[in-house]
Scaffold this motif. Sequence first.
Motif, mmCIF file in Angstrom:
data_model
loop_
_atom_site.group_PDB
_atom_site.id
_atom_site.type_symbol
_atom_site.label_atom_id
_atom_site.label_comp_id
_atom_site.label_asym_id
_atom_site.label_seq_id
_atom_site.Cartn_x
_atom_site.Cartn_y
_atom_site.Cartn_z
ATOM 1 N N GLY A 386 14.441 6.400 -1.073
ATOM 2 C CA GLY A 386 13.583 7.547 -1.068
ATOM 3 C C GLY A 386 12.178 7.045 -1.192
ATOM 4 N N TYR A 387 12.027 6.562 -2.513
ATOM 5 C CA TYR A 387 10.596 6.339 -2.949
ATOM 6 C C TYR A 387 10.199 5.062 -1.941
ATOM 7 N N LEU A 388 10.883 4.157 -1.412
ATOM 8 C CA LEU A 388 10.689 3.069 -0.589
ATOM 9 C C LEU A 388 10.098 3.710 0.718
ATOM 10 N N GLN A 389 10.887 4.759 1.307
ATOM 11 C CA GLN A 389 10.589 5.414 2.410
ATOM 12 C C GLN A 389 9.148 6.232 2.259
ATOM 13 N N ALA A 390 9.215 6.748 1.193
ATOM 14 C CA ALA A 390 7.954 7.582 0.828
ATOM 15 C C ALA A 390 6.631 6.681 0.732
#
Length: 396
Positions: A386-390
């Motif tokens: 999720g952090y990488l996508q954000a």
Amino acid sequence: KLKSFSLLQEAIVPYIPTLIGQLTHKLLLVSKNPSKPHFNHYLFESLCLSIRITCKANRDTVGSFEEALFPVFTEILQNDVQEFVPYVFQVMSLLLEIHTSSIPSSYMALFPHLLQPALWERTGNIPPLVRLLQAYLEKGATTIASTAADKIPGLLGVFQKLIASKANDHQGFYLLNSIVEHMPPDSITQYRKQIFILLFQRLQSSKTTKFVKSFMVFINLYCVKYGAIALQEIFDDIQPKMFGMVVEKIIIPEVQKVSGQVEKKICAVGITKILTECPAMMDTEYTKLWTPLLQALIGLFELPEDDSIPDDEHFIDIEDTPGYQTAFSQLAFAGKKEHDPIGDAVNNPKILLAQSLHKLSTACPGRVPSMLSTSLPAEALQFLQGYLQAATVQLV
């Protein structure tokens, strides 16, 4: 008087010089015989409020307050009017925090007196004195380093005294964090190792939850300020493999206990640096700690805070605090706003983690994904995705 002050706010600005005169006169009178604690408290509240209102309208008026108040303050401090001293420190902090540029010489003249051991013997002086020294460091660290470098050992002596006390150790860390954040690095290089040794001695002799939380914030602030390699080197210089012990025995199991938004942010940024800017974490026996440390950081972001306190720690403050008569009288209108040493440099620590991991993975392709896939639990991995996508980055 206080109530009408609050209501009138800006309207009283033109009358402030007259008011200061009257308040200062009253202050001199009551300091000779401080027998009415409530009256004295409100007198100082009125002073703080007039300072706030006037300086909000015009910052330059701070000088006229100092001219009027410093002679009275000096007299109170010289005669050691115990009831008034903590108030004086709070008003001085408020005045000094208003200054935008450097530190006025009138304050530097008082600086050595603030380090006198006798002042620190009284419990009620400690919180306002620490705040005042923090204001000195924030506004005048370069001046202290250039004109009062001989006072740095005295400053560190205060820190040493405070962290030896279970009741006041957090105040010692407030002071230490300000020293690390504001003092020019060269001015404290020679003392750094000794600071860490003192902290370790206290960890070994009496480790408490409060101390560990403060210690955690300090080492991460140090890491943010000086870099992850510097942090690892100073630990391993004290004792080989010490850095790994700290990561394994303190940071990983205890980081979930850190409380406060600013404190959590400092820890998140510091741990991100340890994970992504410290070669020893990637290619020594410390590598086995890499994924558990990342997992602990994701836990800091996603899990509820661990506010449990061991049974044997519930009574600490009582045995360590003397009678109520020395209690610290906090002035409402002298309040200090919360300070974030990282500020806008990092708005979202989760995005910073993603970007830093991306950068690390481009430096050593294949390593990061394989470390993650072999040992990071599925749930943590999901959060990380999720952090990488954000952050719109990918690991290579």
